[in-house]
Design an enzyme around this catalytic site. Sequence first.
Site, PDB file in Angstrom:
ATOM      1  N   GLN A  94      24.502   5.784 -22.466  1.00 46.46           N
ATOM      2  CA  GLN A  94      25.158   4.994 -23.509  1.00 46.46           C
ATOM      3  C   GLN A  94      24.236   4.674 -24.675  1.00 46.46           C
ATOM      4  O   GLN A  94      23.016   4.756 -24.566  1.00 46.46           O
ATOM      5  CB  GLN A  94      25.673   3.687 -22.913  1.00 46.46           C
ATOM      6  CG  GLN A  94      24.588   2.810 -22.318  1.00 46.46           C
ATOM      7  CD  GLN A  94      25.171   1.623 -21.562  1.00 46.46           C
ATOM      8  OE1 GLN A  94      25.162   0.499 -22.054  1.00 46.46           O
ATOM      9  NE2 GLN A  94      25.676   1.871 -20.350  1.00 46.46           N
ATOM     10  N   HIS A  96      24.287   1.768 -28.290  1.00 48.72           N
ATOM     11  CA  HIS A  96      24.933   0.621 -28.925  1.00 48.72           C
ATOM     12  C   HIS A  96      24.868   0.794 -30.441  1.00 48.72           C
ATOM     13  O   HIS A  96      23.915   1.377 -30.968  1.00 48.72           O
ATOM     14  CB  HIS A  96      24.247  -0.677 -28.508  1.00 48.72           C
ATOM     15  CG  HIS A  96      24.182  -0.866 -27.026  1.00 48.72           C
ATOM     16  ND1 HIS A  96      25.292  -0.777 -26.213  1.00 48.72           N
ATOM     17  CD2 HIS A  96      23.142  -1.128 -26.194  1.00 48.72           C
ATOM     18  CE1 HIS A  96      24.938  -0.982 -24.955  1.00 48.72           C
ATOM     19  NE2 HIS A  96      23.639  -1.192 -24.923  1.00 48.72           N
ATOM     20  N   GLU A 131      19.153  -5.151 -27.067  1.00 53.11           N
ATOM     21  CA  GLU A 131      18.953  -5.865 -25.815  1.00 53.11           C
ATOM     22  C   GLU A 131      17.545  -5.641 -25.266  1.00 53.11           C
ATOM     23  O   GLU A 131      16.888  -4.646 -25.562  1.00 53.11           O
ATOM     24  CB  GLU A 131      19.987  -5.434 -24.776  1.00 53.11           C
ATOM     25  CG  GLU A 131      19.932  -3.957 -24.398  1.00 53.11           C
ATOM     26  CD  GLU A 131      21.137  -3.506 -23.597  1.00 53.11           C
ATOM     27  OE1 GLU A 131      22.258  -3.995 -23.859  1.00 53.11           O
ATOM     28  OE2 GLU A 131      20.964  -2.644 -22.715  1.00 53.11           O
ATOM     29  N   HIS A 269      20.338   5.426 -23.506  1.00 56.87           N
ATOM     30  CA  HIS A 269      19.693   4.916 -22.309  1.00 56.87           C
ATOM     31  C   HIS A 269      20.687   4.821 -21.155  1.00 56.87           C
ATOM     32  O   HIS A 269      21.907   4.891 -21.351  1.00 56.87           O
ATOM     33  CB  HIS A 269      19.069   3.538 -22.568  1.00 56.87           C
ATOM     34  CG  HIS A 269      20.055   2.483 -22.964  1.00 56.87           C
ATOM     35  ND1 HIS A 269      20.545   2.352 -24.252  1.00 56.87           N
ATOM     36  CD2 HIS A 269      20.670   1.499 -22.245  1.00 56.87           C
ATOM     37  CE1 HIS A 269      21.389   1.348 -24.307  1.00 56.87           C
ATOM     38  NE2 HIS A 269      21.493   0.817 -23.102  1.00 56.87           N
ATOM     39  N   ARG A 288      29.806   5.456 -24.712  1.00 60.74           N
ATOM     40  CA  ARG A 288      29.356   6.220 -23.557  1.00 60.74           C
ATOM     41  C   ARG A 288      29.391   7.724 -23.834  1.00 60.74           C
ATOM     42  O   ARG A 288      30.320   8.230 -24.460  1.00 60.74           O
ATOM     43  CB  ARG A 288      30.206   5.878 -22.338  1.00 60.74           C
ATOM     44  CG  ARG A 288      30.140   4.401 -21.954  1.00 60.74           C
ATOM     45  CD  ARG A 288      31.043   4.075 -20.786  1.00 60.74           C
ATOM     46  NE  ARG A 288      30.946   2.649 -20.438  1.00 60.74           N
ATOM     47  CZ  ARG A 288      31.695   1.703 -20.993  1.00 60.74           C
ATOM     48  NH1 ARG A 288      32.607   2.027 -21.895  1.00 60.74           N
ATOM     49  NH2 ARG A 288      31.524   0.439 -20.650  1.00 60.74           N
TER      50      ARG A 288
END
Length: 401
Positions: A94, A96, A131, A269, A288
């Site tokens: 995936q 972001h 994140e 990642h 994804r």
Amino acid sequence: MALHRITSDPKRYAWGSTTAIPELLGVPADGSPQAELWLGAHPGSVTEFVEPGHGRPDSLNDWIASDPDAALGGRSRMPFLVKLLAAARPLSLQVHPTPDRARAGFADEDRRGVSLETPHRNYKDAWHKPEIIVALQDGFRALCGFRAVEESRAFLMHLSAYVEGPDRMVLEAFEAELRDAGLEPTVRAVLERRTPGVVAALVTAAGVGTASGAVPDADRRSRWSAERELILQLAEEYPGDPGIVVAALLNLVTLREGEALFLPAGNIHAYLSGFGVEVMASSDNVLRGGLTPKHVDVPELLAVLDFEPSPVPFVEPIVRTGGGVMYPVPVDDFQLVRIDPGTATDLARGQAAVILVTGGTARVEQGADTVVLERGTAVFVSPGPEPVTVSTDGRVFVATG
């Protein structure tokens, strides 16, 4: 009162561990996978107050919605989200989005009438999702970003030496494409056109000699043993998935307790296994590219993906004035401090915070308020002029934003 004990129900995704989160919370395991526990105010999960009342709603989500001045000092939303993440099986491959891409994607899907509950919706909100993940135990495994092309070529050449005939020809041709065309065209071909034969050839080569051991090094493991074993694991769980080929081009890392990774927008990642504390901008936007039964949108993933090879994105903690260590991140949405046995002062002044105890006990003080927290418990700090002090005989994480 500015210190509020909080709790949440774990999310029971199929890839979750059956034991890690219950053990931390000190409750019996029920045999079902418990993958994540969210502490924050994202609409995807409810964070409840352990002690309801005090003139506020029963959940942090509702308190922020009804009285943002009291809950967040005037901000309209809580900018970060804290998670416990316990993976027994690999998560999806995936990326972001950037803030601009998230806003545009969310608006576009709203305009087209795509329901938020629809499984094929990409953008659940209008926010980005950088994140950090910090390992709570040794052995947290992850794929994170493309490794140097020369390293991936060496891996492919290593694998091609284990096979003959068509499989060797396929792997040699794939290595030549990576060398001559470069990383982006090669990855695009894998995901868009499913380059014929590559998945099967990789899996076949990875399996040759694995049971009895490939040519060993001094530690009786070959240079690429971990990568070969991962290919076989992914092939068993997701047979034929082109994401297996992409995974073979990524950095594979195993974290020790306390080590951390920062995943910015565009970084491809997949968390593979382990237990960690994750802090992110408050978003659930995941694009994804494979290794999942969930919705995969290859064109959108490729539009967001950063193809530039990079080293493993470790975050080196720095000793903080006043105690504890800070994991520096290049975003404004959150900061994260870890406190080992000892005391840290001047925390969360004027900011919302989530304080989570992952070992031992902790005493949290803000002005006249004091709470004592056991392992596996947490407190929300509403912004105020007084700084927060945390003393612990174990380990505590303080996320602010």
